[in-house]
Design an enzyme around this catalytic site. Sequence first.
Site, PDB file in Angstrom:
ATOM      1  N   GLY A 106       0.543  -1.342   0.014  1.00  0.00           N
ATOM      2  CA  GLY A 106      -0.048   0.136  -0.070  1.00  0.00           C
ATOM      3  C   GLY A 106       0.781   1.173   0.005  1.00  0.00           C
ATOM      4  CG  LEU A 129      -2.109   9.974   3.045  1.00  0.00           C
ATOM      5  CD1 LEU A 129      -3.059  11.139   3.897  1.00  0.00           C
ATOM      6  CD2 LEU A 129      -0.890  11.156   2.595  1.00  0.00           C
ATOM      7  CG  HIS A 188     -18.930  11.829   4.918  1.00  0.00           C
ATOM      8  ND1 HIS A 188     -19.890  13.080   4.837  1.00  0.00           N
ATOM      9  CD2 HIS A 188     -17.913  12.172   5.292  1.00  0.00           C
ATOM     10  CE1 HIS A 188     -18.891  14.200   5.139  1.00  0.00           C
ATOM     11  NE2 HIS A 188     -17.737  13.553   5.256  1.00  0.00           N
ATOM     12  CB  SER A 247     -15.049  18.128   2.032  1.00  0.00           C
ATOM     13  OG  SER A 247     -14.279  18.648   3.368  1.00  0.00           O
ATOM     14  NE  ARG A 305     -16.791  12.933   8.771  1.00  0.00           N
ATOM     15  CZ  ARG A 305     -15.774  12.630   8.172  1.00  0.00           C
ATOM     16  NH1 ARG A 305     -15.423  11.208   7.813  1.00  0.00           N
ATOM     17  NH2 ARG A 305     -15.105  13.747   7.722  1.00  0.00           N
ATOM     18  NE  ARG A 313     -12.143   8.459   9.301  1.00  0.00           N
ATOM     19  CZ  ARG A 313     -12.238   9.642   8.624  1.00  0.00           C
ATOM     20  NH1 ARG A 313     -11.873  10.783   8.974  1.00  0.00           N
ATOM     21  NH2 ARG A 313     -12.601   9.759   7.325  1.00  0.00           N
TER      22      ARG A 313
HETATM   23  C1  FAD Z   1     -13.653  11.300  -0.830  1.00  0.00           C
HETATM   24  C2  FAD Z   1     -12.929  11.099   0.586  1.00  0.00           C
HETATM   25  C3  FAD Z   1     -12.279  12.040   1.083  1.00  0.00           C
HETATM   26  C4  FAD Z   1     -11.837  11.970   2.527  1.00  0.00           C
HETATM   27  N1  FAD Z   1     -11.200  13.296   3.156  1.00  0.00           N
HETATM   28  C5  FAD Z   1     -10.603  12.920   4.328  1.00  0.00           C
HETATM   29  C6  FAD Z   1     -10.206  14.108   5.011  1.00  0.00           C
HETATM   30  O1  FAD Z   1     -10.515  15.321   4.432  1.00  0.00           O
HETATM   31  N2  FAD Z   1      -9.557  13.921   6.005  1.00  0.00           N
HETATM   32  C7  FAD Z   1      -9.403  12.946   6.640  1.00  0.00           C
HETATM   33  O2  FAD Z   1      -8.823  12.864   7.838  1.00  0.00           O
HETATM   34  N3  FAD Z   1      -9.760  11.602   6.115  1.00  0.00           N
HETATM   35  C8  FAD Z   1     -10.456  11.808   4.836  1.00  0.00           C
HETATM   36  N4  FAD Z   1     -10.709  10.608   4.004  1.00  0.00           N
HETATM   37  C9  FAD Z   1     -10.439   9.154   4.589  1.00  0.00           C
HETATM   38  C10 FAD Z   1      -9.025   8.783   4.255  1.00  0.00           C
HETATM   39  O3  FAD Z   1      -8.715   9.555   2.950  1.00  0.00           O
HETATM   40  C11 FAD Z   1      -8.512   7.655   4.234  1.00  0.00           C
HETATM   41  O4  FAD Z   1      -9.019   7.079   5.373  1.00  0.00           O
HETATM   42  C12 FAD Z   1      -7.230   7.290   4.142  1.00  0.00           C
HETATM   43  O5  FAD Z   1      -6.455   8.066   3.010  1.00  0.00           O
HETATM   44  C13 FAD Z   1      -6.852   6.001   4.024  1.00  0.00           C
HETATM   45  O6  FAD Z   1      -5.241   5.901   3.848  1.00  0.00           O
HETATM   46  P1  FAD Z   1      -4.651   4.627   3.860  1.00  0.00           P
HETATM   47  O7  FAD Z   1      -3.257   4.942   3.587  1.00  0.00           O
HETATM   48  O8  FAD Z   1      -4.879   3.789   4.945  1.00  0.00           O
HETATM   49  O9  FAD Z   1      -5.128   3.613   2.734  1.00  0.00           O
HETATM   50  P2  FAD Z   1      -5.315   4.103   0.980  1.00  0.00           P
HETATM   51  O10 FAD Z   1      -5.190   5.476   0.640  1.00  0.00           O
HETATM   52  O11 FAD Z   1      -6.605   3.554   0.541  1.00  0.00           O
HETATM   53  O12 FAD Z   1      -4.136   3.024   0.333  1.00  0.00           O
HETATM   54  C14 FAD Z   1      -4.386   2.026   0.263  1.00  0.00           C
HETATM   55  C15 FAD Z   1      -3.100   1.250  -0.466  1.00  0.00           C
HETATM   56  O13 FAD Z   1      -3.267   0.235  -0.556  1.00  0.00           O
HETATM   57  C16 FAD Z   1      -2.946  -0.657  -1.811  1.00  0.00           C
HETATM   58  N5  FAD Z   1      -3.682  -1.950  -1.849  1.00  0.00           N
HETATM   59  C17 FAD Z   1      -4.838  -2.253  -1.422  1.00  0.00           C
HETATM   60  N6  FAD Z   1      -4.923  -3.428  -1.537  1.00  0.00           N
HETATM   61  C18 FAD Z   1      -3.989  -3.963  -2.083  1.00  0.00           C
HETATM   62  C19 FAD Z   1      -3.594  -5.267  -2.237  1.00  0.00           C
HETATM   63  N7  FAD Z   1      -4.469  -6.195  -2.253  1.00  0.00           N
HETATM   64  N8  FAD Z   1      -2.323  -5.436  -3.162  1.00  0.00           N
HETATM   65  C20 FAD Z   1      -1.617  -4.306  -3.241  1.00  0.00           C
HETATM   66  N9  FAD Z   1      -1.820  -3.166  -2.840  1.00  0.00           N
HETATM   67  C21 FAD Z   1      -3.030  -3.146  -2.277  1.00  0.00           C
HETATM   68  C22 FAD Z   1      -3.741   0.448  -2.795  1.00  0.00           C
HETATM   69  O14 FAD Z   1      -3.222   0.308  -4.068  1.00  0.00           O
HETATM   70  C23 FAD Z   1      -3.314   1.564  -1.940  1.00  0.00           C
HETATM   71  O15 FAD Z   1      -1.858   2.081  -2.516  1.00  0.00           O
HETATM   72  C24 FAD Z   1     -11.482  10.934   2.944  1.00  0.00           C
HETATM   73  C25 FAD Z   1     -12.100   9.746   2.414  1.00  0.00           C
HETATM   74  C26 FAD Z   1     -12.839   9.629   1.203  1.00  0.00           C
HETATM   75  C27 FAD Z   1     -13.213   8.518   0.339  1.00  0.00           C
END
Ligand code: FAD
Length: 637
Positions: A40, A43, A266, A284, A330, A435
């Site tokens: 992944g 962030l 949401h 948002s 939310r 959350r």
């Molecule tokens: C539209 C939207 C707006 C948002 N706005 C906010 C905000 O303003 N503030 C806030 O705090 N949160 C916000 N969120 C929530 C937040 O964006 C997410 O919870 C957060 O970005 C998740 O980050 P992560 O690194 O855990 O996973 P992700 O960003 O989902 O990354 C997952 C990674 O895993 C990889 N992956 C998944 N499965 C596999 C697999 N089987 N094999 C290989 N790779 C895989 C993908 O390719 C990706 O690189 C928002 C969410 C959405 C949907």
Amino acid sequence: MKLDANVPSGPLEQKWDKHRFELKLVNPANKRKFDIIVVGTGLAGGSASATLAELGYNVKTFCIQDSPRRAHSIAAQGGINAAKTYPNDGDSIWRLFYDTIKGGDFRAREANVYRLAQVSNNIIDQGVAQGIPFARDYGGLLANRSFGGAQVSRTFYARGQTGQQLLLGAYSALSRQIGLGKIKMFPRREMLDVVVVGGKARGIVVRNLVTGKLESHSADAVVLCTGGYGNVFFLSTNAMASNVTAAFRAYKRGACFANPCFTQIHPTCIPVHGTYQSKLTLMSESLRNDGRVWVPKHPGDARSPHQIPDSERDYYLENKYPSFGNLVPRDVASRNAKEKCDAGKGVGETGLAVYLDFTDAIARDGKDVIEKKYGNLFQMYAKITADDPYQTPMMIYPAVHYTMGGLWVDYNLMSTLPGLFVLGEANFSDHGANRLGASALMQGLADGYFVLPYTIGGYLAGTVLEAVASSNQAFVQQERQITERIEKLLAISGKRTVDEIHRQLGMIMWDFCGMARNNAGLEKARGMIQELRTEFWKNVKVPGSKAQFNQSLERAGRVADFLEFAELMIIDALARQESCGGHFNEDFQTGENEALRDDENFCHVAAWEFQGDETDPAFHKEPLEFENVKLTQRSYK
Ligand SMILES: Cc1cc2nc3c(=O)[nH]c(=O)nc-3n(C[C@H](O)[C@H](O)[C@H](O)COP(=O)(O)OP(=O)(O)OC[C@H]3O[C@@H](n4cnc5c(N)ncnc54)[C@H](O)[C@@H]3O)c2cc1C
């Protein structure tokens, strides 16, 4: 199995410092002897990979997309919380901790949440050092706005593109390490299994999504940062590639799944507009700083919003929750919108929408001020709906957005499978049953930049790790199992598309395990999911072959996992005979339709252990002990 959260002893404020001192260290010269796999590049994964490589470990990083910077995190809009207290409005680390615990309806672990609040400030410093263009006020200082569940302004933002800017920061750090040869990047790979050798996670098997070839990779530890599973509902605000596969396969290899029924709906999304839609769009939460939520007072009022005078509008959040108004959390805002629509006061063609109105804010601050704050969000809304939100109130309705459940992790972010660490949305750790807005980015980056880099060292330094190569029998055997499953999917050659079945699953989940649930509905849904799963394995049509780029095959594998995982969500929802946060069981509510918790019997994390395909999972309980906050009925009045 006994769940040990490994929470350090001592006062809450000192736990993390004490723990960091007590953790064993890997000396700088030895770090290069360890290989770490990170799956992944959102962030959580981007920040973890960059930091681990910066420390000197050899990192292999995998993602589904063609570039790490296309991870779902890029979609995050509104902002990221931190207890910097720049506006001097009474915020503190303690208040951020308290708001998060309360926002999660007292179903999160105190020590983790306190640590999150503590390191929140470091994230902002890190971001500024990387050049993240956070919004600034007139004097040049970093600006803050408010998000739900807080009465202070602690949300840092970069217009409506905060996730994108933060991800570009993490991506730059990641790219630097790719350039230095410390990170080997594997894009377009889907992890299909964790490989366990000697009781520890020692590698993964991935499918190269371009060639279709399976590849095995061994390491000393595996870090999953694979995001949330909201797409089990088919329609959600998540990126199309978000899935449960990595986490679910890890669950089947021994990592417990915690609180899978905790889903966040949401309140401010663009309503569903047709049956061919495959994605929902978030507006948002930051918009609730200035937008006012209302519905007509009289059911069935079909007049346009401009024709409805103020006296005939119900600003229901402001009326019911005067202290927090439109900025209630939310879960509360979503349930109230549903209640109004169920009472016939919903607006728009379907009656499944409420207004989010900026007329007063524009009159007060001027259009240019509103445009500066939310311009790109207004533009997005106008493009999708062909309505101008500067002129006409937005129409919004709740939609699936985030999943608080995830793989169970201890204080070190390690799952119940030794050597398997889980970060970001993929773990269950910090948000309890609900959350708060702007806390996901904070958690993902806290985990990746500031927590895992310490705790994984403690594991590596304190564990005997024999050499394991990817030619080991465990890898060979798992590759064989994956091949068999892929061939089985391709051989069905039935009549229904993967998406059709996925959509049907989503509707079951939305109707029976969505914003509101009840016991009878959950029981019914369980049967429906089992039937649909049987149908999938008899009647799905997956065109193409395995030795090529084949998105139907990719999706089929993910939907097959969703079909099993959905049942786990139902089992969890049925086991939790209370309402809390996003888990609103209609059988448990106060006289004012708020969630009615049962702290005596359910003040715990529910962690599920896989027992086999035909057997129900085993239930394990991590009791939640609140030593620093008093459990109260959540009130935002
Ligand atoms: C539209 C939207 C707006 C948002 N706005 C906010 C905000 O303003 N503030 C806030 O705090 N949160 C916000 N969120 C929530 C937040 O964006 C997410 O919870 C957060 O970005 C998740 O980050 P992560 O690194 O855990 O996973 P992700 O960003 O989902 O990354 C997952 C990674 O895993 C990889 N992956 C998944 N499965 C596999 C697999 N089987 N094999 C290989 N790779 C895989 C993908 O390719 C990706 O690189 C928002 C969410 C959405 C949907």
